[in-house]
Write a protein that holds these residues in place. Sequence first.
Motif, PDB file in Angstrom:
ATOM      1  N   THR A   1       3.374  24.190  59.517  1.00 42.40           N
ATOM      2  CA  THR A   1       3.125  23.598  60.833  1.00 42.40           C
ATOM      3  C   THR A   1       4.294  23.961  61.752  1.00 42.40           C
ATOM      4  O   THR A   1       5.457  23.856  61.365  1.00 42.40           O
ATOM      5  N   GLY A   2       3.969  24.387  62.957  1.00 42.60           N
ATOM      6  CA  GLY A   2       5.013  24.813  63.878  1.00 42.60           C
ATOM      7  C   GLY A   2       4.883  24.136  65.231  1.00 42.60           C
ATOM      8  O   GLY A   2       3.776  23.771  65.651  1.00 42.60           O
ATOM      9  N   PHE A   3       6.010  23.982  65.903  1.00 42.29           N
ATOM     10  CA  PHE A   3       6.027  23.347  67.225  1.00 42.29           C
ATOM     11  C   PHE A   3       6.912  24.175  68.138  1.00 42.29           C
ATOM     12  O   PHE A   3       8.064  24.473  67.811  1.00 42.29           O
ATOM     13  N   LEU A   4       6.367  24.588  69.264  1.00 45.18           N
ATOM     14  CA  LEU A   4       7.063  25.442  70.226  1.00 45.18           C
ATOM     15  C   LEU A   4       7.110  24.745  71.572  1.00 45.18           C
ATOM     16  O   LEU A   4       6.106  24.203  72.036  1.00 45.18           O
ATOM     17  N   THR A   5       8.298  24.734  72.205  1.00 45.47           N
ATOM     18  CA  THR A   5       8.415  24.137  73.532  1.00 45.47           C
ATOM     19  C   THR A   5       9.179  25.076  74.457  1.00 45.47           C
ATOM     20  O   THR A   5      10.134  25.746  74.041  1.00 45.47           O
TER      21      THR A   5
END
Length: 259
Positions: free
Chosen positions: A88-92
Amino acid sequence: MKTRNFTLLLIALLAIGSAQAAGLSGRDIMQKVKNRPDGDTRYATVEMTLIQRSGHKRIRKLESWAMDVGKDTKKIMFFTYPGDVKGTGFLTWDYDNPRKVDDKWLYLPAMKKTRRISGKSSKTDYFMGSDFTYNDMSMRNVDEEKHQLLREENLDGHRCWVVQSIPNDKDEIYTRRVTWIRQDCLMAVKAEYYDKLNKLHRRLSISNIDKVQGFWTMHLMQIENVQTGHKTIIRMDNQRFNIKVAPNLFTVSKLEKGL
């Protein structure tokens, strides 16, 4: 001798009142916090512990990278443990312009789908079962809130500014936040978030602060939803600053490709 002692006392009193004498406002202090040096790029390993009111715990681990691009900041993180969230990845992309909405994407490998987090959802939805909203995961522009210096006081042996911040956007999950800022390192060490009824909603504490590569760094963070009894503990290790990071790391294609 009496004159010398009086002079030393006067110097001490002037130092204590330095913030007032300098005319520092709440906004000035929060801008100092935002401008605190932390390198152009950053890396850390993170352990996230989710604790229910019953005491049941879930542990998640991840790796995180960040890069400043001018006044903007790009961040990406990937979960590495346990298996049900691995990948799972989160990019901001956090924009310094307060009129520009930050971009946020969450990649779910089980569904092989990238979800774009909308502006409204980022303010009210919680990140991966934690007690942090998606907005809490972003760097705010100082002018997204109105700030007021309430007072100065000691907390755990450190002199702090206590600043109240009221968000301009009424869709935020909180109506005001009170933050304790350590004067020596310009880092928040405590914050209280109040809900729409002006009742305490969440309490944040930050500790184990020291210097790494010359940069003030925190190693432990806890946030508790006092209304539900749920807690999230964040432990950060292996922090590195000004590391070599490819700009294309902070893209949706890399988010979907994973580590």
